[in-house]
Scaffold this motif. Structure first.
Motif, PDB file in Angstrom:
ATOM      1  N   SER A  71       0.809  -1.223   0.000  1.00  8.00           N
ATOM      2  CA  SER A  71       0.000   0.000   0.000  1.00  8.00           C
ATOM      3  C   SER A  71       0.839   1.269   0.000  1.00  8.00           C
ATOM      4  O   SER A  71       0.397   2.313  -0.487  1.00  8.00           O
ATOM      5  CB  SER A  71      -0.917   0.011   1.225  1.00  8.00           C
ATOM      6  N   VAL A  73       1.481   2.845   2.627  1.00 11.86           N
ATOM      7  CA  VAL A  73       0.905   3.674   3.693  1.00 11.86           C
ATOM      8  C   VAL A  73       1.382   3.165   5.046  1.00 11.86           C
ATOM      9  O   VAL A  73       1.275   1.965   5.335  1.00 11.86           O
ATOM     10  CB  VAL A  73      -0.639   3.628   3.636  1.00 11.86           C
ATOM     11  N   ASP A  75       1.532   2.129   8.940  1.00 13.33           N
ATOM     12  CA  ASP A  75       0.550   1.533   9.849  1.00 13.33           C
ATOM     13  C   ASP A  75       1.075   1.760  11.263  1.00 13.33           C
ATOM     14  O   ASP A  75       1.850   0.973  11.789  1.00 13.33           O
ATOM     15  CB  ASP A  75       0.403   0.044   9.538  1.00 13.33           C
TER      16      ASP A  75
END
Length: 447
Positions: A71, A73, A75
């Motif tokens: 992704s 992104v 976490d």
């Protein structure tokens, strides 16, 4: 920063990483481990030289490093269930010239005392988890207890993580035995209501004439005593209505009114009272079909179905089978006080080829019994129920003379028993044959 990098040697940086409070792991773009500090390896009970170069999922259970790489992104501050407890982890993608080259992960809180520095909600949640560790009678489930990485299960888990903090009602549909209770518990445990009651009522297990007082409570006119129902007991928490398809139409109307007005009226009472409850319901039949049959109110269905979790039967997610199988084996070994129990290869093949009409619950019950029946710490096919073994009977020809067909059946049955059991006296007894007759048939079929 540049001066700091120049003045710190590689050995000093390595020393910092090895002795930092956190546990670290670095993976490449293929999710293979490039670096992991020794402290983390000790906890995972793996040698660092064995971990380096391996896929991170092989070393760290429930890892999400590969998802972060995919992704791009981060976490951050994400609960990570590992080796029987929750920790808090950060996972960050690593970029070079705008391209993801790997990811960096760290466990930032790794025991209960550290968590107590966090927000009151997380602190209270961890105290509940600590209670679960100390008291085995605490039986609520968490998201980490739901085993499986199939696309359907991953999607459901992701949805739960998104919707759990809200107060939206949830409908859970799935065949009997698929584990709907576990999903309902998980929603509650991840919600802001987790410090308040989780109350369950099974509509199919309570006679219809008793359901109203059981759910909404009842006022005793003789002494003026009000007995609270499950709805009131769940105040500020979650009311889980299992098998809502068995709820009579009159009570469906009362439930809808309670949800809309956020108040209930006990049986025999004219006074209503405010109740703050989140509703989660489950059904083993599609409620949309019951609406067509005039057995379920459409207005209640539309109130419930905005968030619907459809739990697939076990036969449709067999890629999760081994994870679930191993989870139950470990669980029941501990319960039985047995240190090591394994499945015979033939037993595993039989279990994997079975169609599991009773789903995960059926597997759970069969394995629990099989662990106790294991001989020399090995679960043989003989420990399985007859319906499991019969479903695995080999096929045979249906053409030719009756004598030839029966001969082939006899051979394949004998072959199947010999693969499962080495004790021919026991085989003869199971087949209702004398030992000499069994040996004659074995010789006849060159087995």
């Amino acid at each position: 920063m540049e001066n700091l990098q120049k003045n710190l040697s590689t050995s000093v940086l390595a020393e910092i990483l090895e002795n930092a409070f956190q546990w670290f792991v670095v993976v490449d773009a293929d999710s293979k481990i490039l670096y992991i500090n020794e402290d983390y390896c000790s906890f995972l009970e793996v040698k660092r030289e064995e971990a380096i170069g391996r896929p991170v999922a092989d070393i760290i259970e429930n890892t999400k490093m590969h998802e972060v790489i995919k992704s791009g992104v981060p976490d951050n501050a994400s609960p990570h269930y590992i080796k029987g407890t929750y920790m808090l982890a950060n996972r960050v993608p690593l970029f070079v010239d705008g391209k993801i080259v790997g990811a960096f992960g760290s466990v930032i809180f790794r025991d209960m005392s550290d968590w107590k520095k966090l927000s009151s909600h997380v602190r209270n949640t961890m105290e509940r988890i600590q209670l679960n560790i100390e008291d085995n009678s605490y039986t609520e489930y968490r998201l980490g207890d739901i085993k499986g990485t199939s696309p359907a299960i991953r999607k459901i888990k992701e949805t739960i993580e998104i919707i759990a903090p809200s107060d939206l009602p949830v409908l859970i549909e799935g065949e009997s035995g698929t584990g709907k209770d576990m999903f309902a518990h998980s929603i509650h445990q991840l919600s802001e209501r987790s410090d308040y009651p989780f109350v369950k009522v099974n509509c199919a297990a309570i006679p219809p004439e008793l359901l109203e007082k059981e759910i909404f409570g009842v006022l005793d006119h003789n002494n003026g005593t009000l007995r609270n129902g499950r709805y009131k007991q769940a105040d500020k928490g979650t009311l889980y209505i299992d098998e809502i398809s068995a709820l009579p139409l009159t009570l469906q109307a009362k439930l809808l009114r309670a949800m809309q007005e956020e108040e209930i009226t006990p049986l025999n009472s004219e006074n209503s009272e405010k109740v703050n409850v989140r509703i989660v319901v489950s059904s083993n039949v599609a409620l949309s079909k019951l609406i067509e049959e005039k057995k379920f109110r459409a207005d209640l269905y539309y109130r419930l179905q905005a968030i619907t979790l459809s739990i697939p039967p076990l036969r449709e997610r067999m890629e999760d089978f081994i994870d679930i199988l191993n989870y139950f084996l470990q669980k029941f070994m501990l319960q039985a006080g047995r240190r090591h129990v394994t499945l015979a290869t033939k037993t595993r093949e039989i279990l994997q080829s079975y169609h599991w009409p009773g789903n995960v619950r059926e597997l759970q019950n069969i394995l629990q019994a099989a662990v106790f029946l294991a001989e020399n710490d090995i679960i043989l096919p003989s420990a399985l129920p007859s319906q499991i073994k019969l479903s695995n009977v080999p096929s045979f020809q249906t053409t030719g003379t009756l004598e030839n067909i029966l001969a082939e059946v006899e051979k394949k049955v004998l072959q199947s028993y010999l693969e499962e059991e080495s004790d021919k006296i026991r085989i003869a007894k199971q087949l209702g044959l004398s030992r000499s007759t069994l040996y004659e048939k074995i010789k006849k079929h060159n087995l």
